[in-house]
Motif scaffolding. Structure first.
Motif, PDB file in Angstrom:
ATOM      1  N   ASP A  99      19.522   0.341 -18.727  1.00 36.83           N
ATOM      2  CA  ASP A  99      19.128  -0.220 -20.027  1.00 36.83           C
ATOM      3  C   ASP A  99      19.719   0.504 -21.236  1.00 36.83           C
ATOM      4  N   GLY A 100      19.863   1.808 -21.124  1.00 34.43           N
ATOM      5  CA  GLY A 100      20.323   2.578 -22.292  1.00 34.43           C
ATOM      6  C   GLY A 100      21.820   2.471 -22.525  1.00 34.43           C
ATOM      7  N   TYR A 101      22.517   1.740 -21.669  1.00 32.30           N
ATOM      8  CA  TYR A 101      23.972   1.712 -21.735  1.00 32.30           C
ATOM      9  C   TYR A 101      24.471   0.317 -22.121  1.00 32.30           C
ATOM     10  N   ARG A 138      23.711  -4.236 -25.058  1.00 37.98           N
ATOM     11  CA  ARG A 138      22.890  -3.623 -24.005  1.00 37.98           C
ATOM     12  C   ARG A 138      22.328  -4.734 -23.126  1.00 37.98           C
TER      13      ARG A 138
ATOM     14  N   ARG B  13      23.183   9.673 -23.376  1.00 35.39           N
ATOM     15  CA  ARG B  13      22.371   8.453 -23.340  1.00 35.39           C
ATOM     16  C   ARG B  13      20.910   8.781 -23.036  1.00 35.39           C
ATOM     17  N   SER B  14      20.735   9.695 -22.099  1.00 32.65           N
ATOM     18  CA  SER B  14      19.361  10.024 -21.721  1.00 32.65           C
ATOM     19  C   SER B  14      18.618  10.663 -22.898  1.00 32.65           C
ATOM     20  N   ARG B  16      19.255  10.304 -25.973  1.00 30.35           N
ATOM     21  CA  ARG B  16      19.060   9.298 -27.015  1.00 30.35           C
ATOM     22  C   ARG B  16      17.906   8.360 -26.652  1.00 30.35           C
ATOM     23  N   THR B  17      17.839   8.018 -25.368  1.00 34.83           N
ATOM     24  CA  THR B  17      16.767   7.107 -24.931  1.00 34.83           C
ATOM     25  C   THR B  17      15.394   7.728 -25.186  1.00 34.83           C
ATOM     26  N   GLU B 323      16.769   4.829 -12.670  1.00 38.18           N
ATOM     27  CA  GLU B 323      18.122   5.158 -13.149  1.00 38.18           C
ATOM     28  C   GLU B 323      18.860   6.017 -12.127  1.00 38.18           C
TER      29      GLU B 323
END
Lengths: 229, 423
Positions: A99-101, A138, B13-14, B16-17, B323
């Protein structure tokens, strides 16, 4: 020599009651290079476990899996990881995008552990699949059909020789399913990858080169009752 | 994009999430890093400033008693006066070949909490608080005329009281802010000069002629042992005069040894505090336990920061299992996931350390302001201390250790089970 040659493959689980149940029992199975084969299996027939065994995500209790002549059973954890990263592309029913990508980054992740990330290839794949204007989106910003295509692009990104697809159209409507299947078949053919697809949807199953009933391949599926494995 | 850039992407990314928990953890790490560095830097800078800073004098001669009290009272303008010495001692010192400069200090009054020091004009002409740096006047100012009721005020006094050249004020009896409500003398002094900032205790002082202290209404002199009240127009005989201390610049170290022997061991009239730095070092050594406690607290805060890194990563592990399973299904080796989590912990620690320098700067600016306000001494907060190196490195190590448990959790993720649950 076939791309995939499986002999006497068995996988059993011990359930919480202490009962042992065999989920996969495949005496013999073969898949040729660049072949596109559909396996028809209903829920609980052990199809996901079968694919996970081929992908090296699970290890069998016994048997042999030869991939282009190389024995996979008995490989160390890290060598199985490397094999999976370089030779297997996996398309899941739920897509399993991160999801974060962004779409592009999700595809890059498909190359990261194998041949190495290549932005140009990833971009070109997404453009080929009609997502050229969705690179920075996303997953939650994409439609279901678009997500499926990103998942396909991710599976193809590392230029694997085998694409495993587990109910790849299960989340799509009829129109999107048909389109996704056409894209998947075309992309596999273009890359020279074999396709092993499991589904319970006749429309999907009949669209491939060859169709087999999983129950014919997996003896355990004949006795299986209820619940997906 | 290479493999390392890929790892960097996973880490970024992590983080930031989980922006909120990342930010809070970075902040707590920064506070810990800044605090540890500040504790060590303040300790070092205090020692440098109080025990080795620019004081301008080598020794202080004052009443029999504690050398420390003498130094605090005369050099730093803190504490109370231990008593007085006779004027004769000062006159002897002026003739003493071991003495390069002798400046009299007579204390006892204040203006709005700032000390008034009766002294001689040499404080402005011959005294240097640092080599080549005498007390200098702001434009329009000049030294006082010892025959007049004139005053020179330090920079901070001018800032806080608003006194400027031409202003007048009436001294109050007593020393320090506790004497704010003390008796106000009838004499009125005119400010004839304001000193430039020197970042020394002198910034907090009002200088008037020593004669002014002697003749202040209500003051009694006991230099001869008898009470003597000066009268207007009558010269005060030397035998009646007394001083709080004489500030000394000596001719070499040998002079200090000999004079210390003379006053401290053989004599009974006065105490020589020499060298001033050593006296202050002794005080700081006695207060060393305070530093130990502060260091202990700082280390504890570091452990808390380490715990917060562990908690922030560990708490996300459940939601991130999916993930990890996806990455493993794409061929990510277990050690890659392990590395990613360690890198996340390391990144949080590194960011915390970077922000920690800003926290350090804020603490030091605050501490420097307090110390300057209280003592007039300026801490040189930007001087290098080894803690600037080992604190961030220690925090990185602590972050790495904190990351091990979450990393192990990522390492053992069961791909098939996790993905089948999410199917």
């Amino acid at each position: 020599m076939p791309l995939l040659q499986i002999t006497d493959l068995k996988k059993t689980y011990v359930d919480p009651d202490g009962q042992t149940s065999t989920v996969v029992d495949v005496p013999s199975f073969e898949l040729e290079h660049q072949e596109q084969l559909a396996l028809a299996g209903r829920s609980g027939s052990g199809k996901t476990t079968f694919l996970n065994l081929i992908a090296g995500i699970l290890t069998p209790d016994s048997g042999s899996i030869l991939f282009d002549g190389q024995e996979l059973v008995g490989l160390s954890d890290s060598r199985r990881d490397r094999f999976r990263a370089n030779e297997i592309g996996y398309v899941f029913q739920s897509f399993f995008l991160l999801d974060g990508y962004t779409a592009l980054e999700n595809v890059l992740l498909g190359m990261m552990f194998g041949p190495g990330p290549d932005t140009r290839t990833a971009r070109s794949l997404l453009e080929t699949l009609g997502l050229g204007d969705r690179l920075g989106h996303r997953p939650h910003q994409l439609s279901i059909g678009q997500r499926q295509r990103v998942a396909l692009a991710r599976a193809l990104a590392g230029k694997p020789r085998l694409i495993l697809a587990d109910e790849p159209t299960g989340s799509l409507d009829l129109r999107n399913a048909d389109e996704a299947l056409t894209l998947m078949r075309g992309a596999c053919r273009e890359q020279g990858a074999a396709l092993l697809l499991v589904s319970h949807d006749d429309a999907v199953l009949d669209g491939l080169d060859r169709r087999l009933e999983l129950a014919e391949v997996n003896r355990a599926a004949r006795q299986a009752v209820g619940g997906e494995s | 994009m290479g493999y390392l850039r890929g790892l960097a992407m996973l880490v970024a990314r992590s983080l930031r999430t989980h922006l909120l928990s990342t930010s809070v953890t970075v902040l707590s790490t920064a506070l810990a890093t800044g605090l540890v560095m500040a504790v060590f830097a303040v300790s070092l800078q205090s020692r440098n400033a109080f025990a080795g800073g620019p004081l301008g004098f080598d020794a202080v001669l004052g009443a029999r008693g504690s050398q420390m009290q003498l130094v605090l009272n005369t050099v730093f303008h803190l504490e109370t006066s231990p008593g007085n010495i006779s004027w004769r001692i000062y006159e002897d010192l002026l003739e003493d070949s071991r003495v390069e400069l002798a400046i009299p200090y007579a204390l006892g009054d204040n203006y709005r909490g700032f000390r008034i020091v009766g002294t001689s004009p040499e404080i402005f002409t011959d005294f240097e608080y640092e080599k080549g740096r005498p007390l200098t006047f702001m434009p329009g100012g000049r030294p006082f005329d010892p025959r007049r009721r004139e005053a020179v005020v330090g920079a901070r006094v001018a800032r806080e009281t608003g006194l400027k050249v031409g202003s007048t004020f009436q001294p109050s009896h007593g020393i320090g802010r506790s004497q704010l409500a003390g008796h106000v003398h009838e004499e009125e002094y005119v400010v004839c000069g304001v000193l430039e900032n020197s970042n020394t205790p002198n910034d907090r002082v009002i200088w008037i002629p020593v004669e002014g202290i002697f003749r202040m209404s209500g003051h009694k002199l006991r230099g001869s042992g008898e009470k003597y009240v000066p009268e207007d127009g009558v010269v005060i005989d030397s035998e009646h005069k007394e001083l709080s201390a004489v500030m000394l610049k000596l001719q070499g170290r040998g002079s200090g040894f000999r004079m210390s022997e003379q006053y401290n061991n053989s004599g009974k009239e006065a105490t020589l505090a020499w060298p001033i730095g050593a006296t202050m070092a002794e005080l700081l050594d006695k207060l060393g336990w305070v530093n130990r406690i502060l260091e202990f607290v700082a280390y504890l805060v570091m452990v808390v920061a380490m715990g917060s890194i562990l908690a922030s990563l560990y708490n996300t592990m459940n939601e991130r299992r999916r993930e990890f399973a996806i990455l493993r299904s794409l061929g990510a080796p277990r050690r890659t996931l392990f590395t990613v989590i360690l890198l996340e912990a390391g990144t949080i620690a590194a960011l915390g350390s970077l922000v920690g320098f800003a926290v350090f700067a804020m603490i030091m600016i605050g501490a420097g302001t307090i110390v300057r306000d209280q003592t007039g001494v300026a801490l040189d907060i930007w001087v290098w201390h080894d803690a600037f190196l080992w604190t961030p490195l220690g925090m990185l190590l602590a972050g790495g250790i904190a990351g091990i448990l979450p990393a192990v959790k990522a390492y053992v993720t069961d791909v098939a089970q996790t993905l089948s649950r999410d199917h």
